[in-house]
Scaffold this motif. Structure first.
Motif, PDB file in Angstrom:
ATOM      1  N   CYS A 289      38.741  51.654  39.215  1.00 39.99           N
ATOM      2  CA  CYS A 289      37.944  50.516  39.689  1.00 39.99           C
ATOM      3  C   CYS A 289      36.964  50.071  38.604  1.00 39.99           C
ATOM      4  CB  CYS A 289      37.209  50.871  40.975  1.00 39.99           C
ATOM      5  SG  CYS A 289      38.343  51.204  42.342  1.00 39.99           S
ATOM      6  N   ALA A 290      36.409  51.032  37.873  1.00 40.56           N
ATOM      7  CA  ALA A 290      35.465  50.686  36.801  1.00 40.56           C
ATOM      8  C   ALA A 290      36.155  49.908  35.683  1.00 40.56           C
ATOM      9  CB  ALA A 290      34.826  51.949  36.243  1.00 40.56           C
ATOM     10  N   HIS A 291      37.463  50.112  35.540  1.00 41.00           N
ATOM     11  CA  HIS A 291      38.208  49.384  34.508  1.00 41.00           C
ATOM     12  C   HIS A 291      38.596  47.974  34.946  1.00 41.00           C
ATOM     13  CE1 HIS A 291      38.791  52.142  31.089  1.00 41.00           C
ATOM     14  NE2 HIS A 291      38.593  53.092  31.990  1.00 41.00           N
ATOM     15  N   SER A 292      38.132  47.559  36.117  1.00 39.40           N
ATOM     16  CA  SER A 292      38.439  46.194  36.586  1.00 39.40           C
ATOM     17  C   SER A 292      37.594  45.150  35.896  1.00 39.40           C
ATOM     18  CB  SER A 292      38.151  46.072  38.082  1.00 39.40           C
ATOM     19  OG  SER A 292      38.917  46.963  38.776  1.00 39.40           O
ATOM     20  N   GLY A 293      36.566  45.564  35.227  1.00 37.85           N
ATOM     21  CA  GLY A 293      35.676  44.600  34.578  1.00 37.85           C
ATOM     22  C   GLY A 293      34.996  45.253  33.385  1.00 37.85           C
TER      23      GLY A 293
ATOM     24  N   LEU B 128      42.992  44.170  47.928  1.00 39.50           N
ATOM     25  CA  LEU B 128      42.619  44.212  46.503  1.00 39.50           C
ATOM     26  C   LEU B 128      42.295  42.812  45.997  1.00 39.50           C
ATOM     27  CD1 LEU B 128      45.213  46.807  45.103  1.00 39.50           C
ATOM     28  CD2 LEU B 128      42.721  47.075  45.212  1.00 39.50           C
ATOM     29  N   PRO B 129      41.196  42.651  45.293  1.00 41.89           N
ATOM     30  CA  PRO B 129      40.799  41.318  44.824  1.00 41.89           C
ATOM     31  C   PRO B 129      41.866  40.718  43.899  1.00 41.89           C
ATOM     32  CG  PRO B 129      39.085  42.960  44.360  1.00 41.89           C
ATOM     33  CD  PRO B 129      40.284  43.708  44.812  1.00 41.89           C
ATOM     34  N   PRO B 130      42.013  39.391  43.932  1.00 40.98           N
ATOM     35  CA  PRO B 130      43.097  38.765  43.152  1.00 40.98           C
ATOM     36  C   PRO B 130      42.922  38.875  41.637  1.00 40.98           C
ATOM     37  CG  PRO B 130      41.736  37.103  44.245  1.00 40.98           C
ATOM     38  CD  PRO B 130      41.278  38.417  44.742  1.00 40.98           C
ATOM     39  N   HIS B 131      41.691  38.798  41.152  1.00 38.34           N
ATOM     40  CA  HIS B 131      41.527  38.671  39.691  1.00 38.34           C
ATOM     41  C   HIS B 131      41.164  39.978  39.011  1.00 38.34           C
ATOM     42  CE1 HIS B 131      42.001  34.477  40.432  1.00 38.34           C
ATOM     43  NE2 HIS B 131      40.949  34.454  41.224  1.00 38.34           N
ATOM     44  N   ILE B 132      41.937  41.005  39.232  1.00 38.52           N
ATOM     45  CA  ILE B 132      41.674  42.249  38.499  1.00 38.52           C
ATOM     46  C   ILE B 132      42.820  42.477  37.529  1.00 38.52           C
ATOM     47  CG2 ILE B 132      40.187  43.364  40.206  1.00 38.52           C
ATOM     48  CD1 ILE B 132      42.663  44.881  41.225  1.00 38.52           C
ATOM     49  N   PRO B 133      42.583  43.250  36.465  1.00 41.11           N
ATOM     50  CA  PRO B 133      43.644  43.459  35.469  1.00 41.11           C
ATOM     51  C   PRO B 133      44.919  43.993  36.127  1.00 41.11           C
ATOM     52  CG  PRO B 133      41.557  44.386  34.696  1.00 41.11           C
ATOM     53  CD  PRO B 133      41.339  43.967  36.117  1.00 41.11           C
ATOM     54  N   ALA B 134      46.075  43.502  35.647  1.00 39.17           N
ATOM     55  CA  ALA B 134      47.365  43.877  36.244  1.00 39.17           C
ATOM     56  C   ALA B 134      47.548  45.396  36.242  1.00 39.17           C
ATOM     57  CB  ALA B 134      48.497  43.201  35.465  1.00 39.17           C
ATOM     58  N   GLY B 135      47.128  46.046  35.166  1.00 38.86           N
ATOM     59  CA  GLY B 135      47.317  47.493  35.065  1.00 38.86           C
ATOM     60  C   GLY B 135      46.552  48.243  36.141  1.00 38.86           C
ATOM     61  N   VAL B 136      45.309  47.770  36.414  1.00 40.69           N
ATOM     62  CA  VAL B 136      44.493  48.396  37.463  1.00 40.69           C
ATOM     63  C   VAL B 136      45.154  48.196  38.820  1.00 40.69           C
ATOM     64  CG1 VAL B 136      42.260  48.323  38.649  1.00 40.69           C
ATOM     65  CG2 VAL B 136      42.338  48.174  36.148  1.00 40.69           C
ATOM     66  N   ARG B 137      45.568  46.959  39.087  1.00 41.38           N
ATOM     67  CA  ARG B 137      46.214  46.646  40.367  1.00 41.38           C
ATOM     68  C   ARG B 137      47.438  47.527  40.575  1.00 41.38           C
ATOM     69  NH1 ARG B 137      46.511  42.728  43.983  1.00 41.38           N
ATOM     70  NH2 ARG B 137      45.046  41.463  42.792  1.00 41.38           N
ATOM     71  N   GLU B 138      48.296  47.576  39.563  1.00 43.42           N
ATOM     72  CA  GLU B 138      49.523  48.389  39.677  1.00 43.42           C
ATOM     73  C   GLU B 138      49.184  49.837  40.011  1.00 43.42           C
ATOM     74  OE1 GLU B 138      51.714  47.894  36.017  1.00 43.42           O
ATOM     75  OE2 GLU B 138      51.819  45.726  36.385  1.00 43.42           O
ATOM     76  N   ALA B 139      48.193  50.378  39.307  1.00 43.79           N
ATOM     77  CA  ALA B 139      47.836  51.780  39.529  1.00 43.79           C
ATOM     78  C   ALA B 139      47.308  51.985  40.946  1.00 43.79           C
ATOM     79  CB  ALA B 139      46.806  52.227  38.500  1.00 43.79           C
ATOM     80  N   LEU B 140      46.450  51.064  41.417  1.00 43.69           N
ATOM     81  CA  LEU B 140      45.865  51.226  42.760  1.00 43.69           C
ATOM     82  C   LEU B 140      46.939  51.085  43.841  1.00 43.69           C
ATOM     83  CD1 LEU B 140      42.447  49.341  42.296  1.00 43.69           C
ATOM     84  CD2 LEU B 140      42.836  51.821  42.370  1.00 43.69           C
ATOM     85  N   VAL B 141      47.882  50.162  43.618  1.00 40.44           N
ATOM     86  CA  VAL B 141      48.991  50.015  44.569  1.00 40.44           C
ATOM     87  C   VAL B 141      49.854  51.281  44.549  1.00 40.44           C
ATOM     88  CG1 VAL B 141      51.151  48.761  45.019  1.00 40.44           C
ATOM     89  CG2 VAL B 141      49.042  47.486  44.522  1.00 40.44           C
ATOM     90  N   ALA B 142      50.122  51.782  43.333  1.00 40.15           N
ATOM     91  CA  ALA B 142      50.958  52.979  43.209  1.00 40.15           C
ATOM     92  C   ALA B 142      50.288  54.184  43.879  1.00 40.15           C
ATOM     93  CB  ALA B 142      51.235  53.268  41.736  1.00 40.15           C
ATOM     94  N   ILE B 143      48.969  54.282  43.752  1.00 33.68           N
ATOM     95  CA  ILE B 143      48.264  55.400  44.405  1.00 33.68           C
ATOM     96  C   ILE B 143      48.404  55.288  45.918  1.00 33.68           C
ATOM     97  CG2 ILE B 143      45.950  56.322  44.937  1.00 33.68           C
ATOM     98  CD1 ILE B 143      45.225  55.999  42.020  1.00 33.68           C
TER      99      ILE B 143
END
Lengths: 324, 324
Positions: free
Chosen positions: A57-61, A300-315
């Protein structure tokens, strides 16, 4: 399995390695026994779910780098402290397939080591973290302790409702995981609505995580769990599968009597497991897990880095399929 | 006696009243059992030595008023948390003449209530106290936990030296009392040399306080203590009177055997008490107490308000004469 598959967490891999190194360092003490127990706990591993979520989450911004590792370390230390004290309270002898601290060093040293870990956690963040984050941390710990006390109070009571259960699980597990995500979002300087979204994500996967835990107590083998199966039932902890069975089983009266039994024999635990499994309890609980995970992914918020989103979805997906 | 005579603490009386009120407020929880145990602990009283010392030292200079009460409350909460966990560890059933939390609500609720008090302590100071003070606080708590673990490890061991004892007592008791004074001096914005002087004052009365405690275990009645006399000996805690007797008693070999006994009968405890009392152990320990108290009084900085000085001197004298 003790950790998440590496590819899930690629973005935060270097940070997690730093957390691991720092954990081994901060638990060091001039007292040999403290070192020994601390090292046992760090080496026993675990999923490092809480620091991983915080870091993701900290890597989102644009995050304040100097607080990331200390906060991640503190979150894991707090989790470790709760586990050590939980094992004392549950009289547990195994965790993750290894002897618990209380089994190896006794209850007394374990209570004190837990206290030591609490203080270490605060000592790690005291110098680097701002007041708002410290307040979130202390608030959620108070709430966790309350959740554990409620669980103790409600044990062997077959009249607890599904709402009681959800409140307890949120205090005991989900709120802390939500706090990890909230703290990460704060470190990333996200907007209030994005912070709230991450909090809901954390809360939802936290609920799913605990319900899965409660399911596994019924369906996994002791080998898979790294601790005895049927543990919750034996301790009279009225989890969601049991609450479902108490409502729907034809043998519900027998199950009520079993739950009230404070010295349940091996045979009675097995009979209880059979009664619960014969209902649709497990299917119902898995559907609840899925519902929470769908919520988690959808908020999950729309404008977060793709890598973060993928990881959070995968978790989130991973939590739904975990076997231990 | 549960509190200091009022006239000792006149300057900080309104602050101590505010601390008392705030303590009752902060332990409030939506969970009835947490409330019940918390209220029991607050009402059980105690000397409030730590907040009193902090407040007195803070009144030595122009203090930041908004942090005084929260810090004083946090210091007492931390002390309460250690007492609750200590009583679990010692299997104690009485403290200050009242049932302990573990005797009344069981070990499990007590461990969790202690954790709750830790977290509450940090939650109270997180918003008002600066990083330097938070660091002192977390550091000294880690050290206290280490001290307790050392005590556990060293129990039933007749080979512990007087130096081991002093180190353990400083970690277990004196460093925390020193920290209360240091924190007060910091709140009063004193100079570094004055802060160091207050720290030494606190350390010295802390050592005197604990040695007096260890003496009282031999010379006070159970009624005076509000808990069973001879408790340390029974638990194999090798205190200063015992260390003295192990060096000087003609019955030292018999005493060694007694100390190693992990299930000491009532008769054996009495025999151990007799052996220690027949030496000059108590006189030696009282002379050590006096030595520490003289140091405490002599190191007080010259330019502090007369009222503060009088109170700190009176507290030192009081510790030398306390009967429970």
């Amino acid at each position: 399995m003790s950790k998440f598959p590496k590819n899930l967490l690629k973005i935060v891999e270097p940070d997690l390695a730093a957390v691991e190194k720092e954990l081994s360092l901060v638990i060091q003490s001039p007292v040999d026994l403290v070192n020994e127990i601390g090292l046992h706990l760090v080496k026993a591993g675990g999923k490092r779910l809480r620091p991983a979520l915080y870091l993701l989450c900290a890597h989102s911004g644009p995050s304040e780098r100097n607080e990331l590792i200390p906060m991640a370390v503190a979150l894991e230390l707090i989790h470790m402290a709760t586990l050590v004290h939980d094992d004392v309270i549950d009289n547990a002898s195994l965790r993750r397939g290894k002897p618990t601290a209380n089994a190896r060093w006794g209850n007394h040293s374990s209570v004190l080591t837990g206290d030591y870990l609490w203080a270490k956690a605060f000592s790690v963040v005291a110098t680097t973290v701002d007041v708002r984050k410290l307040t979130i941390l202390t608030h959620v710990i108070c709430s966790m302790c309350e959740g554990e006390i409620i669980q103790l109070q409600e044990s062997h009571n077959p009249d607890r409702t599904e709402d009681d259960y959800r409140l307890r699980v949120s205090q005991k597990t989900a709120d802390f995981i939500a706090a990890c995500c909230t703290l990460g979002a704060l470190s990333a300087n996200l907007s209030n609505s994005e912070i709230a979204a991450f909090q809901e994500y954390g809360y939802s996967i936290g609920m799913a995580f605990q319900i899965t835990d409660d399911i596994l107590d019924f369906v996994a083998s002791s080998e898979q769990l790294g601790k005895p199966a049927g543990n919750d039932l034996r301790q009279g902890i009225v989890t969601l599968p049991i609450i479902f069975a108490l409502r729907h089983s034809v043998d519900r009266d027998e199950l009520r009597v079993l739950i009230k039994d404070e010295n349940m024999s091996y045979d009675k635990v097995n009979r209880g497991l059979d009664i619960v499994l014969a209902t649709g309890a497990i299917e119902y609980c898995y559907s609840e897990v899925q519902r929470y995970l769908e919520t988690a992914k959808s908020v999950l918020p729309p404008h977060i880095p793709a890598g973060v989103r993928e990881a959070l979805v995968a978790i989130a997906d991973y939590i739904g399929f975990r076997q231990n």
